[in-house]
Design an enzyme around this catalytic site. Structure first.
Site, PDB file in Angstrom:
ATOM      1  N   GLY A  10       0.348  -4.565  44.903  1.00 19.19           N
ATOM      2  CA  GLY A  10       1.214  -3.844  45.550  1.00 19.19           C
ATOM      3  C   GLY A  10       0.506  -2.847  46.707  1.00 19.19           C
ATOM      4  N   ASN A  32       3.015 -10.301  39.563  1.00 21.29           N
ATOM      5  CA  ASN A  32       3.729 -11.571  39.698  1.00 21.29           C
ATOM      6  C   ASN A  32       4.106 -12.062  41.106  1.00 21.29           C
ATOM      7  OD1 ASN A  32       5.666  -9.802  40.447  1.00 21.29           O
ATOM      8  ND2 ASN A  32       7.103 -10.659  38.510  1.00 21.29           N
ATOM      9  N   SER A 124       8.545   9.049  40.026  1.00 20.07           N
ATOM     10  CA  SER A 124       8.927   9.274  41.362  1.00 20.07           C
ATOM     11  C   SER A 124       9.521  10.877  41.333  1.00 20.07           C
ATOM     12  CB  SER A 124       9.822   7.985  41.647  1.00 20.07           C
ATOM     13  OG  SER A 124      10.541   8.797  43.009  1.00 20.07           O
ATOM     14  N   TYR A 148      17.622   2.498  39.969  1.00 20.26           N
ATOM     15  CA  TYR A 148      16.085   2.776  40.070  1.00 20.26           C
ATOM     16  C   TYR A 148      15.510   3.757  39.532  1.00 20.26           C
ATOM     17  CZ  TYR A 148      11.897   3.941  42.429  1.00 20.26           C
ATOM     18  OH  TYR A 148      10.497   4.261  42.674  1.00 20.26           O
ATOM     19  N   LYS A 152      13.169   5.243  36.050  1.00 25.66           N
ATOM     20  CA  LYS A 152      12.135   6.437  36.187  1.00 25.66           C
ATOM     21  C   LYS A 152      12.316   7.378  35.012  1.00 25.66           C
ATOM     22  CE  LYS A 152       9.587   4.186  39.059  1.00 25.66           C
ATOM     23  NZ  LYS A 152       8.534   3.200  38.895  1.00 25.66           N
ATOM     24  N   TYR A 176       5.377  10.670  42.302  1.00 22.48           N
ATOM     25  CA  TYR A 176       4.915  10.827  43.340  1.00 22.48           C
ATOM     26  C   TYR A 176       6.080  11.169  44.594  1.00 22.48           C
ATOM     27  CZ  TYR A 176       2.417   6.391  41.575  1.00 22.48           C
ATOM     28  OH  TYR A 176       1.931   5.625  40.977  1.00 22.48           O
ATOM     29  N   PHE A 177       5.489  11.768  45.502  1.00 18.44           N
ATOM     30  CA  PHE A 177       6.423  12.035  46.495  1.00 18.44           C
ATOM     31  C   PHE A 177       6.545  11.000  47.517  1.00 18.44           C
ATOM     32  CE2 PHE A 177       8.389  16.183  45.484  1.00 18.44           C
ATOM     33  CZ  PHE A 177       7.835  16.317  44.171  1.00 18.44           C
ATOM     34  N   ASN A 198      12.660   2.468  53.775  1.00 21.24           N
ATOM     35  CA  ASN A 198      11.953   3.550  53.782  1.00 21.24           C
ATOM     36  C   ASN A 198      11.476   4.113  55.389  1.00 21.24           C
ATOM     37  OD1 ASN A 198      10.668   2.798  50.848  1.00 21.24           O
ATOM     38  ND2 ASN A 198      11.674   4.619  51.008  1.00 21.24           N
TER      39      ASN A 198
HETATM   40  P1  NAD Z   1       5.174  -2.478  45.377  1.00 17.83           P
HETATM   41  O1  NAD Z   1       6.344  -3.252  45.077  1.00 17.83           O
HETATM   42  O2  NAD Z   1       4.312  -2.745  46.735  1.00 17.83           O
HETATM   43  O3  NAD Z   1       4.072  -2.722  44.106  1.00 17.83           O
HETATM   44  C1  NAD Z   1       4.635  -3.182  43.028  1.00 17.83           C
HETATM   45  C2  NAD Z   1       3.928  -4.400  42.356  1.00 17.83           C
HETATM   46  O4  NAD Z   1       4.451  -4.715  41.160  1.00 17.83           O
HETATM   47  C3  NAD Z   1       4.201  -5.652  43.313  1.00 17.83           C
HETATM   48  O5  NAD Z   1       2.910  -6.137  43.892  1.00 17.83           O
HETATM   49  C4  NAD Z   1       5.302  -6.419  42.573  1.00 17.83           C
HETATM   50  O6  NAD Z   1       4.853  -8.057  42.742  1.00 17.83           O
HETATM   51  C5  NAD Z   1       4.815  -6.148  40.906  1.00 17.83           C
HETATM   52  N1  NAD Z   1       5.602  -6.505  40.375  1.00 17.83           N
HETATM   53  C6  NAD Z   1       7.139  -6.013  40.099  1.00 17.83           C
HETATM   54  N2  NAD Z   1       7.466  -6.529  38.879  1.00 17.83           N
HETATM   55  C7  NAD Z   1       6.617  -7.234  38.203  1.00 17.83           C
HETATM   56  C8  NAD Z   1       6.472  -7.861  36.818  1.00 17.83           C
HETATM   57  N3  NAD Z   1       7.735  -7.926  36.119  1.00 17.83           N
HETATM   58  N4  NAD Z   1       5.570  -8.591  36.319  1.00 17.83           N
HETATM   59  C9  NAD Z   1       4.066  -8.231  37.203  1.00 17.83           C
HETATM   60  N5  NAD Z   1       4.353  -7.701  38.640  1.00 17.83           N
HETATM   61  C10 NAD Z   1       5.498  -7.066  38.762  1.00 17.83           C
HETATM   62  O7  NAD Z   1       5.591  -0.905  45.000  1.00 17.83           O
HETATM   63  P2  NAD Z   1       4.508   0.383  45.387  1.00 17.83           P
HETATM   64  O8  NAD Z   1       5.125   1.025  46.587  1.00 17.83           O
HETATM   65  O9  NAD Z   1       3.287   0.073  45.303  1.00 17.83           O
HETATM   66  O10 NAD Z   1       5.047   1.213  44.068  1.00 17.83           O
HETATM   67  C11 NAD Z   1       4.315   1.080  42.780  1.00 17.83           C
HETATM   68  C12 NAD Z   1       5.115   1.759  41.743  1.00 17.83           C
HETATM   69  O11 NAD Z   1       5.142   3.429  42.292  1.00 17.83           O
HETATM   70  C13 NAD Z   1       6.421   1.445  41.511  1.00 17.83           C
HETATM   71  O12 NAD Z   1       6.537   1.435  40.206  1.00 17.83           O
HETATM   72  C14 NAD Z   1       7.319   2.371  42.201  1.00 17.83           C
HETATM   73  O13 NAD Z   1       8.518   2.364  41.478  1.00 17.83           O
HETATM   74  C15 NAD Z   1       6.765   3.616  42.092  1.00 17.83           C
HETATM   75  N6  NAD Z   1       6.797   4.572  43.162  1.00 17.83           N
HETATM   76  C16 NAD Z   1       6.524   4.047  44.504  1.00 17.83           C
HETATM   77  C17 NAD Z   1       7.244   4.983  45.468  1.00 17.83           C
HETATM   78  C18 NAD Z   1       6.906   4.438  47.128  1.00 17.83           C
HETATM   79  O14 NAD Z   1       7.568   4.989  48.045  1.00 17.83           O
HETATM   80  N7  NAD Z   1       6.260   3.372  47.481  1.00 17.83           N
HETATM   81  C19 NAD Z   1       7.572   6.242  45.225  1.00 17.83           C
HETATM   82  C20 NAD Z   1       7.598   6.602  43.911  1.00 17.83           C
HETATM   83  C21 NAD Z   1       7.390   5.880  42.920  1.00 17.83           C
HETATM   84  C1  UD1 Z   2      13.732   7.182  49.102  1.00 16.21           C
HETATM   85  C2  UD1 Z   2      14.785   6.992  47.968  1.00 16.21           C
HETATM   86  C3  UD1 Z   2      14.099   7.304  46.484  1.00 16.21           C
HETATM   87  C4  UD1 Z   2      12.760   6.921  46.692  1.00 16.21           C
HETATM   88  C5  UD1 Z   2      11.783   6.889  47.877  1.00 16.21           C
HETATM   89  C6  UD1 Z   2      10.444   6.252  47.726  1.00 16.21           C
HETATM   90  C7  UD1 Z   2      16.837   6.928  49.033  1.00 16.21           C
HETATM   91  C8  UD1 Z   2      18.302   7.606  49.014  1.00 16.21           C
HETATM   92  N1  UD1 Z   2      15.906   7.551  48.291  1.00 16.21           N
HETATM   93  O1  UD1 Z   2      13.528   8.639  49.532  1.00 16.21           O
HETATM   94  O2  UD1 Z   2      14.966   7.157  45.560  1.00 16.21           O
HETATM   95  O3  UD1 Z   2      12.035   7.292  45.416  1.00 16.21           O
HETATM   96  O4  UD1 Z   2      12.441   6.472  49.091  1.00 16.21           O
HETATM   97  O5  UD1 Z   2      10.783   4.800  47.572  1.00 16.21           O
HETATM   98  O6  UD1 Z   2      17.002   5.672  49.151  1.00 16.21           O
HETATM   99  N2  UD1 Z   2      15.150   8.164  57.260  1.00 16.21           N
HETATM  100  C9  UD1 Z   2      15.663   7.994  58.639  1.00 16.21           C
HETATM  101  N3  UD1 Z   2      15.771   6.569  58.968  1.00 16.21           N
HETATM  102  C10 UD1 Z   2      15.494   5.676  58.444  1.00 16.21           C
HETATM  103  C11 UD1 Z   2      15.076   5.882  57.065  1.00 16.21           C
HETATM  104  C12 UD1 Z   2      14.853   7.229  56.597  1.00 16.21           C
HETATM  105  O7  UD1 Z   2      16.286   8.995  59.191  1.00 16.21           O
HETATM  106  O8  UD1 Z   2      15.654   4.201  58.563  1.00 16.21           O
HETATM  107  C13 UD1 Z   2      14.973   9.582  56.664  1.00 16.21           C
HETATM  108  C14 UD1 Z   2      15.661   9.758  55.349  1.00 16.21           C
HETATM  109  O9  UD1 Z   2      16.882  10.299  55.681  1.00 16.21           O
HETATM  110  C15 UD1 Z   2      14.894  10.927  54.947  1.00 16.21           C
HETATM  111  C16 UD1 Z   2      13.466  10.681  55.290  1.00 16.21           C
HETATM  112  O10 UD1 Z   2      13.606   9.662  56.452  1.00 16.21           O
HETATM  113  O11 UD1 Z   2      15.061  12.259  55.348  1.00 16.21           O
HETATM  114  C17 UD1 Z   2      12.481   9.761  54.151  1.00 16.21           C
HETATM  115  O12 UD1 Z   2      13.570   8.575  53.703  1.00 16.21           O
HETATM  116  P1  UD1 Z   2      12.830   7.489  53.028  1.00 16.21           P
HETATM  117  O13 UD1 Z   2      11.503   7.062  53.525  1.00 16.21           O
HETATM  118  O14 UD1 Z   2      13.833   6.325  52.723  1.00 16.21           O
HETATM  119  O15 UD1 Z   2      12.551   8.468  51.454  1.00 16.21           O
HETATM  120  P2  UD1 Z   2      13.610   9.282  50.567  1.00 16.21           P
HETATM  121  O16 UD1 Z   2      14.765   9.319  51.320  1.00 16.21           O
HETATM  122  O17 UD1 Z   2      12.669  10.453  50.334  1.00 16.21           O
END
Ligand code: NAD
Ligand code: UD1
Length: 331
Positions: A10, A32, A124, A148, A152, A176-177, A198
């Site tokens: 991922g 997976n 998160s 979701y 966490k 993570y932010f 996002n």
């Molecule tokens: P991602 O979806 O790119 O990566 C997650 C990976 O886990 C994927 O490759 C997916 O195929 C794999 N996966 C999911 N379920 C599985 C299972 N049952 N068995 C095996 N593999 C599985 O997501 P990411 O952005 O890399 O995030 C990684 C972690 O960080 C996640 O737990 C996510 O919730 C957390 N997180 C992400 C963000 C963000 O904004 N990206 C923010 C806060 C927390």
């Molecule tokens: C979102 C999730 C949060 C998750 C995080 C990382 C929601 C309400 N929150 O956070 O739970 O942990 O992603 O996966 O979904 N924005 C726009 N236009 C867009 C998309 C976003 O203006 O098309 C704005 C949002 O209002 C926000 C900022 O961009 O102010 C960031 O948004 P986003 O990237 O979705 O992250 P979070 O809202 O912080």
């Protein structure tokens, strides 16, 4: 000894795998491909010029996990695997609870059986909920407003419970932010399936011409320009935070929760301007209503990460946008 990286194909897992391999760690990836593809593994190999073992499968498959732990000497698990789309989690709560929570329990059970005592977990900033004052510090109360987020919160409690019961266990819960950016090689980055939720993947699609504009959710917040403020962090900085957490966990027992952010807030309009500057592309936008569940501003207090892990973010918003554009807009 090896480090098992669940979800290593991922977005964040792949960047962390590259950093781990770069430091000489022996890693094993389990994924997976539910939200990724084998291409990411090729990218990790290409950047690092190293090999690693890969197991394709589901973390809820106990027999597979047992095989992974039997065939390898696994010292620690960096646990990224999970489903992460907030909106989808509201539509499919059982799938999210089963995948994220049950999946984590399966891994912990197998770790227990094989005497593996270190877990670094992807939590998160979402666990800070909607009513804590900013900046967020690790001691604030946690809550969630969607399945979701609850996964966490629950997994954090599960890991604290494991450390309470087993004084030899070490868990670092990394909150993570907002991770954005890509590896500077332009070889790996975030590739969301379908319409992105996002902001950064959305901006990418507007800059590349796939969508004609960005909807900015709300311009009447009490922030610098009325748009939402977030603590964006470069994914490579985030990856390095895992290496620091692993080093810490190797020397300390018990559970620690640590924010990984920059401590700086950036508004949506500031992010758009930085992306336009870095990419040389226009990102047209229109103001749309606030998105349900959004907060005005969110950024981290990063003092604990610095003090406990000796880690702090190195890259700024211009670096994040430049690296993202190199990856997203490559021909
Ligand atoms: P991602 O979806 O790119 O990566 C997650 C990976 O886990 C994927 O490759 C997916 O195929 C794999 N996966 C999911 N379920 C599985 C299972 N049952 N068995 C095996 N593999 C599985 O997501 P990411 O952005 O890399 O995030 C990684 C972690 O960080 C996640 O737990 C996510 O919730 C957390 N997180 C992400 C963000 C963000 O904004 N990206 C923010 C806060 C927390
Ligand atoms: C979102 C999730 C949060 C998750 C995080 C990382 C929601 C309400 N929150 O956070 O739970 O942990 O992603 O996966 O979904 N924005 C726009 N236009 C867009 C998309 C976003 O203006 O098309 C704005 C949002 O209002 C926000 C900022 O961009 O102010 C960031 O948004 P986003 O990237 O979705 O992250 P979070 O809202 O912080």
């Amino acid at each position: 000894m090896s480090v098992l990286v669940t979800g290593g194909a991922g977005y964040i897992g792949s960047h962390t795998a590259v950093q781990l391999l770069g430091c000489g760690e022996d890693i094993i990836i389990l994924d997976n491909f539910s939200n990724s593809s084998p291409e990411m593994l090729d990218g990790i190999r290409q950047i690092s010029n190293k090999t690693f073992k890969f197991y394709e499968g589901d973390m809820r498959d106990g027999a597979l996990l047992d095989r992974v732990f039997s065939e390898n000497d696994i010292e620690a698990v960096i646990h990224f695997a999970g489903l992460k789309a907030v909106g989808e989690s509201i539509q499919k709560p059982l799938e999210y609870y089963d995948n994220n929570i049950n999946g984590t329990l399966c891994i912990l059970e197998t770790m227990k059986k094989h005497n593996c005592k270190i877990m670094i977990f992807s939590s998160s900033a979402t666990v800070y909920g909607n009513d804590n004052p900013i900046p967020f510090t690790e001691d604030m109360k946690t809550s969630a407003i969607n399945p979701y987020g609850w996964t966490k919160v629950f997994i954090e409690h599960i890991l604290e419970g494991v450390c309470e019961a087993d004084k030899d266990f070490s868990a670092v819960l990394l909150r993570y932010f907002n991770p954005i950016g890509a590896h500077k090689s332009g070889i790996i980055g975030e590739k969301p399936n379908g319409i992105p939720n996002n902001i950064m993947p959305y901006i990418m699609k507007v800059a590349s011409g796939e969508y004609d504009h960005l909807n900015v959710f709300g311009n009447d917040y009490d922030t610098v320009d009325g748009t939402g403020v977030r603590d964006y962090i470069h994914v490579v900085d985030l990856a390095d935070g895992h290496l620091a957490a692993l080093a810490y966990a190797r020397k300390h027992k018990g559970a620690e929760t640590v924010n990984l952010g920059t401590g700086k807030g950036t508004s949506v309009l500031e992010l758009v301007a930085a992306y336009e500057k870095a990419s040389g592309k226009k990102v047209p936008y229109v103001f749309a209503p606030r998105r349900q569940g959004d907060i005005a501003a969110c950024y981290a207090d990063v003092s604990k990460a610095k003090k406990l892990l000796g880690w702090q973010a190195k890259y700024d918003i211009d670096d994040m946008c430049a690296d993202n554009a190199r990856w997203a807009l490559k021909e």
